[in-house]
Design a protein around this motif. Structure first.
Motif, PDB file in Angstrom:
ATOM      1  N   UNK A 118     -11.976 -51.813   6.161  1.00 47.50           N
ATOM      2  CA  UNK A 118     -13.272 -52.283   6.637  1.00 47.50           C
ATOM      3  C   UNK A 118     -13.560 -51.699   8.016  1.00 47.50           C
ATOM      4  N   UNK A 119     -14.850 -51.648   8.386  1.00 41.99           N
ATOM      5  CA  UNK A 119     -15.132 -51.389   9.792  1.00 41.99           C
ATOM      6  C   UNK A 119     -14.927 -52.705  10.537  1.00 41.99           C
ATOM      7  N   UNK A 120     -15.016 -52.689  11.846  1.00 43.91           N
ATOM      8  CA  UNK A 120     -14.692 -53.886  12.628  1.00 43.91           C
ATOM      9  C   UNK A 120     -15.722 -55.004  12.477  1.00 43.91           C
ATOM     10  N   UNK A 121     -16.865 -54.691  11.862  1.00 44.13           N
ATOM     11  CA  UNK A 121     -17.870 -55.719  11.589  1.00 44.13           C
ATOM     12  C   UNK A 121     -17.675 -56.360  10.220  1.00 44.13           C
ATOM     13  N   UNK A 122     -16.752 -55.795   9.408  1.00 42.42           N
ATOM     14  CA  UNK A 122     -16.468 -56.357   8.096  1.00 42.42           C
ATOM     15  C   UNK A 122     -17.116 -55.618   6.945  1.00 42.42           C
ATOM     16  N   UNK A 123     -17.714 -54.460   7.219  1.00 44.01           N
ATOM     17  CA  UNK A 123     -18.307 -53.672   6.133  1.00 44.01           C
ATOM     18  C   UNK A 123     -17.201 -52.966   5.349  1.00 44.01           C
ATOM     19  N   UNK A 124     -17.192 -53.176   4.022  1.00 41.72           N
ATOM     20  CA  UNK A 124     -16.202 -52.556   3.148  1.00 41.72           C
ATOM     21  C   UNK A 124     -16.368 -51.037   3.192  1.00 41.72           C
ATOM     22  N   UNK A 125     -15.218 -50.326   3.319  1.00 41.94           N
ATOM     23  CA  UNK A 125     -15.230 -48.860   3.359  1.00 41.94           C
ATOM     24  C   UNK A 125     -14.481 -48.266   2.163  1.00 41.94           C
ATOM     25  N   UNK A 126     -13.292 -48.760   1.897  1.00 43.58           N
ATOM     26  CA  UNK A 126     -12.471 -48.151   0.849  1.00 43.58           C
ATOM     27  C   UNK A 126     -11.384 -49.118   0.413  1.00 43.58           C
ATOM     28  N   UNK A 127     -10.673 -48.751  -0.658  1.00 42.24           N
ATOM     29  CA  UNK A 127      -9.512 -49.509  -1.134  1.00 42.24           C
ATOM     30  C   UNK A 127      -8.559 -48.530  -1.797  1.00 42.24           C
ATOM     31  N   UNK A 128      -7.285 -48.898  -1.824  1.00 46.05           N
ATOM     32  CA  UNK A 128      -6.302 -48.099  -2.551  1.00 46.05           C
ATOM     33  C   UNK A 128      -5.153 -48.995  -2.986  1.00 46.05           C
ATOM     34  N   UNK A 129      -4.499 -48.599  -4.061  1.00 45.12           N
ATOM     35  CA  UNK A 129      -3.393 -49.368  -4.618  1.00 45.12           C
ATOM     36  C   UNK A 129      -3.799 -50.033  -5.916  1.00 45.12           C
TER      37      UNK A 129
END
Length: 173
Positions: A118-129
């Motif tokens: 996430x960015x520091x404001x809580x916006x989702x950016x990516x995931x892995x696993x």
């Protein structure tokens, strides 16, 4: 959870819904209340604290949303994000957190078997696993709904590489 910023040690106190602060000699400096069931904690360069929260605690039957909360170093709630689920930005027993060299917030989403970014404001950016036993997979040797499969805790090295722990496999990736 434990985090260090400058000369202060911050420790989550899961069963008392608070963060305690100590100096390097172990002297208690202060405590402040936080949202229920705090677990992981990390601090950014400015000392802003990011905490993960479990939905339940063995001391209470009350259910709360899985989430990340953000506090000032003195304990003022700044914002929160996330909810229980398996979609982007949703959590199932979030665990350890780490701030990357890119200043993004990495969250171990334990039962969903992934790390979310996430960015520091809580916006989702990516995931892995994902669930499995191969590199980049987590907890494939245990029940898919057991949070002990991890990933559980996160840390960055000086080169900016992310390390995860995984209790059920007894490994670091």
């Amino acid at each position: 959870g434990i985090a260090i910023h400058e000369q202060t040690i911050f420790v989550t106190d899961h069963y008392n819904n608070r963060v305690q602060t100590f100096d390097f000699d172990g002297k208690h400096l202060a405590s402040f209340e936080v949202l229920p069931n705090p677990g992981g904690i990390t601090a950014d360069r400015d000392g802003t604290l990011y905490l993960s929260h479990f939905p339940v605690s063995r001391l209470s039957n009350e259910k709360h949303p899985d989430r990340v909360s953000v506090y000032s170093p003195t304990g003022n709630l700044l914002r929160e994000w996330g909810k229980t689920g398996n979609g982007d930005g949703e959590f199932d027993f979030p665990g350890g957190l780490a701030i990357g060299p890119d200043e993004r917030v990495y969250v171990a989403d334990q039962t969903n078997r992934r790390v979310q970014v996430f960015d520091k404001q809580g916006k989702f950016i990516a995931k892995f696993g994902e669930y499995g036993t191969k590199p980049g997979q987590f907890g494939g040797n245990t029940n898919p709904k057991s949070r002990v499969g991890g990933p559980q805790f996160l840390a960055f090295d000086k080169a900016g590489d992310l390390y995860t722990t995984e209790g059920s496999m007894g490994r670091v990736q």
